[in-house]
Design a protein around this motif. Structure first.
Motif, PDB file in Angstrom:
ATOM      1  N   GLY A 117       0.788  -1.318  -0.017  1.00 32.39           N
ATOM      2  CA  GLY A 117      -0.051   0.120   0.016  1.00 32.39           C
ATOM      3  C   GLY A 117       0.821   1.295   0.012  1.00 32.39           C
ATOM      4  N   GLY A 118       0.223   2.408  -0.110  1.00 29.09           N
ATOM      5  CA  GLY A 118       0.857   3.586  -0.236  1.00 29.09           C
ATOM      6  C   GLY A 118       0.150   4.849  -0.881  1.00 29.09           C
ATOM      7  N   LEU A 119       0.804   5.876  -1.407  1.00 26.34           N
ATOM      8  CA  LEU A 119       0.232   6.961  -1.716  1.00 26.34           C
ATOM      9  C   LEU A 119       0.497   7.013  -3.049  1.00 26.34           C
ATOM     10  CD1 LEU A 119      -0.907   9.472  -1.791  1.00 26.34           C
ATOM     11  CD2 LEU A 119       0.923  10.645  -1.130  1.00 26.34           C
ATOM     12  N   VAL A 120      -0.117   7.324  -3.861  1.00 25.72           N
ATOM     13  CA  VAL A 120      -0.141   7.208  -5.557  1.00 25.72           C
ATOM     14  C   VAL A 120      -0.979   8.375  -6.133  1.00 25.72           C
ATOM     15  CG1 VAL A 120      -1.569   5.365  -5.996  1.00 25.72           C
ATOM     16  CG2 VAL A 120       0.008   5.925  -7.646  1.00 25.72           C
ATOM     17  N   GLN A 121      -0.580   8.992  -7.185  1.00 27.50           N
ATOM     18  CA  GLN A 121      -1.523   9.669  -7.880  1.00 27.50           C
ATOM     19  C   GLN A 121      -2.591   9.247  -8.691  1.00 27.50           C
ATOM     20  OE1 GLN A 121       1.303  12.508 -10.153  1.00 27.50           O
ATOM     21  NE2 GLN A 121       1.120  13.818  -8.448  1.00 27.50           N
ATOM     22  N   ALA A 122      -3.550   9.819  -8.923  1.00 27.82           N
ATOM     23  CA  ALA A 122      -4.850   9.378 -10.083  1.00 27.82           C
ATOM     24  C   ALA A 122      -3.997   8.716 -11.385  1.00 27.82           C
ATOM     25  CB  ALA A 122      -5.654  10.340 -10.045  1.00 27.82           C
ATOM     26  N   GLY A 123      -4.347   7.566 -11.692  1.00 23.14           N
ATOM     27  CA  GLY A 123      -4.023   7.116 -12.880  1.00 23.14           C
ATOM     28  C   GLY A 123      -2.903   6.233 -12.827  1.00 23.14           C
ATOM     29  N   GLY A 124      -2.304   6.165 -11.328  1.00 22.91           N
ATOM     30  CA  GLY A 124      -1.117   5.424 -11.269  1.00 22.91           C
ATOM     31  C   GLY A 124      -1.493   3.924 -10.841  1.00 22.91           C
ATOM     32  N   SER A 125      -0.606   3.187 -10.419  1.00 26.28           N
ATOM     33  CA  SER A 125      -0.714   1.654 -10.347  1.00 26.28           C
ATOM     34  C   SER A 125       0.008   1.277  -8.829  1.00 26.28           C
ATOM     35  CB  SER A 125       0.098   0.812 -11.381  1.00 26.28           C
ATOM     36  OG  SER A 125      -0.518   0.905 -12.487  1.00 26.28           O
ATOM     37  N   LEU A 126      -0.496   0.188  -8.253  1.00 18.25           N
ATOM     38  CA  LEU A 126       0.209  -0.263  -7.217  1.00 18.25           C
ATOM     39  C   LEU A 126      -0.209  -1.780  -7.213  1.00 18.25           C
ATOM     40  CD1 LEU A 126      -0.988   2.183  -4.125  1.00 18.25           C
ATOM     41  CD2 LEU A 126       1.439   1.797  -4.948  1.00 18.25           C
ATOM     42  N   ARG A 127       0.860  -2.482  -6.417  1.00 16.18           N
ATOM     43  CA  ARG A 127       0.648  -3.938  -6.354  1.00 16.18           C
ATOM     44  C   ARG A 127       0.596  -4.339  -4.842  1.00 16.18           C
ATOM     45  NH1 ARG A 127       4.483  -8.734  -7.778  1.00 16.18           N
ATOM     46  NH2 ARG A 127       2.919 -10.449  -8.557  1.00 16.18           N
ATOM     47  N   ALA A 152      -5.524 -33.076  16.371  1.00 16.62           N
ATOM     48  CA  ALA A 152      -6.602 -34.008  16.051  1.00 16.62           C
ATOM     49  C   ALA A 152      -6.731 -34.376  14.395  1.00 16.62           C
ATOM     50  CB  ALA A 152      -8.009 -33.747  16.593  1.00 16.62           C
ATOM     51  N   GLY A 153      -5.906 -33.467  13.653  1.00 10.80           N
ATOM     52  CA  GLY A 153      -6.219 -33.625  12.133  1.00 10.80           C
ATOM     53  C   GLY A 153      -6.097 -32.298  11.499  1.00 10.80           C
ATOM     54  N   TYR A 154      -7.232 -31.750  11.214  1.00 14.13           N
ATOM     55  CA  TYR A 154      -7.294 -30.571  10.162  1.00 14.13           C
ATOM     56  C   TYR A 154      -8.509 -29.705  10.654  1.00 14.13           C
ATOM     57  CZ  TYR A 154      -4.595 -33.498   6.972  1.00 14.13           C
ATOM     58  OH  TYR A 154      -3.702 -34.466   6.626  1.00 14.13           O
ATOM     59  N   ARG A 155      -8.274 -28.188  10.427  1.00 16.22           N
ATOM     60  CA  ARG A 155      -9.440 -27.558  10.827  1.00 16.22           C
ATOM     61  C   ARG A 155      -9.466 -26.605   9.822  1.00 16.22           C
ATOM     62  NH1 ARG A 155      -9.032 -23.052  15.726  1.00 16.22           N
ATOM     63  NH2 ARG A 155     -11.189 -21.863  15.261  1.00 16.22           N
ATOM     64  N   SER A 156     -10.617 -26.085   9.532  1.00 13.27           N
ATOM     65  CA  SER A 156     -10.748 -24.992   8.273  1.00 13.27           C
ATOM     66  C   SER A 156     -11.484 -23.493   9.030  1.00 13.27           C
ATOM     67  CB  SER A 156     -11.843 -25.402   7.456  1.00 13.27           C
ATOM     68  OG  SER A 156     -11.632 -26.541   6.692  1.00 13.27           O
ATOM     69  N   LEU A 157     -10.635 -22.643   8.511  1.00 13.14           N
ATOM     70  CA  LEU A 157     -10.941 -21.190   9.183  1.00 13.14           C
ATOM     71  C   LEU A 157     -10.749 -20.105   8.192  1.00 13.14           C
ATOM     72  CD1 LEU A 157      -7.953 -20.296  11.639  1.00 13.14           C
ATOM     73  CD2 LEU A 157      -7.881 -22.115  10.109  1.00 13.14           C
ATOM     74  N   GLU A 158     -11.225 -19.117   8.733  1.00  9.58           N
ATOM     75  CA  GLU A 158     -11.099 -17.722   7.805  1.00  9.58           C
ATOM     76  C   GLU A 158     -10.001 -16.908   8.498  1.00  9.58           C
ATOM     77  OE1 GLU A 158     -15.143 -16.177   6.421  1.00  9.58           O
ATOM     78  OE2 GLU A 158     -14.278 -14.423   7.705  1.00  9.58           O
ATOM     79  N   VAL A 159      -9.112 -16.698   7.645  1.00  9.86           N
ATOM     80  CA  VAL A 159      -8.114 -15.633   8.150  1.00  9.86           C
ATOM     81  C   VAL A 159      -8.040 -14.403   7.564  1.00  9.86           C
ATOM     82  CG1 VAL A 159      -5.617 -15.592   8.887  1.00  9.86           C
ATOM     83  CG2 VAL A 159      -6.722 -17.809   8.734  1.00  9.86           C
ATOM     84  N   TRP A 160      -7.802 -13.278   8.467  1.00  9.53           N
ATOM     85  CA  TRP A 160      -7.766 -11.916   7.851  1.00  9.53           C
ATOM     86  C   TRP A 160      -6.464 -11.341   8.020  1.00  9.53           C
ATOM     87  CZ3 TRP A 160     -11.682  -9.198   5.022  1.00  9.53           C
ATOM     88  CH2 TRP A 160     -12.813  -9.839   5.233  1.00  9.53           C
ATOM     89  N   GLY A 161      -6.100 -10.513   7.122  1.00 10.11           N
ATOM     90  CA  GLY A 161      -4.600  -9.737   7.061  1.00 10.11           C
ATOM     91  C   GLY A 161      -5.089  -8.472   8.101  1.00 10.11           C
ATOM     92  N   GLN A 162      -4.250  -7.544   8.380  1.00  7.39           N
ATOM     93  CA  GLN A 162      -4.167  -6.508   9.159  1.00  7.39           C
ATOM     94  C   GLN A 162      -4.532  -5.228   8.210  1.00  7.39           C
ATOM     95  OE1 GLN A 162      -1.366  -7.571   7.853  1.00  7.39           O
ATOM     96  NE2 GLN A 162      -0.223  -5.996   7.123  1.00  7.39           N
ATOM     97  N   GLY A 163      -4.641  -5.323   7.258  1.00  3.15           N
ATOM     98  CA  GLY A 163      -4.923  -4.321   6.164  1.00  3.15           C
ATOM     99  C   GLY A 163      -3.631  -3.397   5.713  1.00  3.15           C
ATOM    100  N   THR A 164      -3.966  -2.691   4.590  1.00  2.98           N
ATOM    101  CA  THR A 164      -2.720  -1.943   4.387  1.00  2.98           C
ATOM    102  C   THR A 164      -3.414  -0.692   3.349  1.00  2.98           C
ATOM    103  OG1 THR A 164      -0.833  -1.835   2.892  1.00  2.98           O
ATOM    104  CG2 THR A 164      -2.480  -3.079   2.039  1.00  2.98           C
ATOM    105  N   LEU A 165      -3.140   0.612   3.734  1.00  2.00           N
ATOM    106  CA  LEU A 165      -3.679   1.677   3.326  1.00  2.00           C
ATOM    107  C   LEU A 165      -3.482   2.006   1.891  1.00  2.00           C
ATOM    108  CD1 LEU A 165      -5.770   4.182   3.886  1.00  2.00           C
ATOM    109  CD2 LEU A 165      -3.470   5.203   4.877  1.00  2.00           C
ATOM    110  N   VAL A 166      -4.289   2.206   0.858  1.00  3.04           N
ATOM    111  CA  VAL A 166      -4.174   2.741  -0.283  1.00  3.04           C
ATOM    112  C   VAL A 166      -4.676   4.017  -0.324  1.00  3.04           C
ATOM    113  CG1 VAL A 166      -4.571   2.567  -2.762  1.00  3.04           C
ATOM    114  CG2 VAL A 166      -3.767   0.632  -1.367  1.00  3.04           C
ATOM    115  N   THR A 167      -4.066   5.004  -0.713  1.00  2.00           N
ATOM    116  CA  THR A 167      -4.384   6.450  -0.928  1.00  2.00           C
ATOM    117  C   THR A 167      -4.119   7.085  -2.351  1.00  2.00           C
ATOM    118  OG1 THR A 167      -4.049   7.016   1.424  1.00  2.00           O
ATOM    119  CG2 THR A 167      -4.190   8.904   0.015  1.00  2.00           C
ATOM    120  N   VAL A 168      -5.264   7.440  -3.064  1.00  2.00           N
ATOM    121  CA  VAL A 168      -5.068   7.937  -4.266  1.00  2.00           C
ATOM    122  C   VAL A 168      -5.311   9.364  -4.287  1.00  2.00           C
ATOM    123  CG1 VAL A 168      -5.633   7.735  -6.690  1.00  2.00           C
ATOM    124  CG2 VAL A 168      -5.708   5.455  -5.113  1.00  2.00           C
TER     125      VAL A 168
END
Length: 123
Positions: A9-19, A105-121
């Motif tokens: 994440g980060g600061l970018v001008q309109a029309g720009g790109s981020l990955r 005991a084997g396996y478990r399914s769960l939903e995991v979230w990241g902490q978030g990253t700020l994108v400012t355009v």
């Protein structure tokens, strides 16, 4: 313990790109669907894009043709390539993974979230 760590994440001008990147680590057996969401303060979290383990993708109408989700299963990582960014894309971006993890005991399914990253355009 399974963690998702986002970067790019980060600061970018309109029309720009981020990955954005999101890497999963921990006692992972497999990762099924991976998703990117975004949230503007005061608004609900919005689903931006989804990718299955097999590589099938779906993008929100608001980002179609501009954003592309991809993943590297060997690295347990999902990416979001964002092009032609607009000021209205400004948000905190979160990744989410549907993970099957090892447990004593084997396996478990769960939903995991990241902490978030700020994108400012800027206009």
């Amino acid at each position: 313990q399974v963690q998702l760590v986002e970067s790019g994440g980060g600061l970018v001008q309109a029309g720009g790109s981020l990955r954005l990147s999101c890497a999963a680590s921990g006692s992972i057996f497999s990762i099924n669907a991976m998703r990117w969401y975004r949230q503007v303060p005061g608004n609900e979290r919005e689903l931006v894009a989804t990718i299955t383990r097999g590589g099938s993708t779906n993008h929100a109408d608001s980002v179609k043709g501009r954003f592309t989700i991809s993943r590297d299963n060997a690295k347990n990582t999902v990416y979001l390539q964002m092009n032609s960014l607009k000021p209205e894309d400004t948000a905190v971006y979160y990744c989410r993974a549907d993970v099957t993890k090892y447990v004593p005991a084997g396996y478990r399914s769960l939903e995991v979230w990241g902490q978030g990253t700020l994108v400012t355009v800027s206009s």
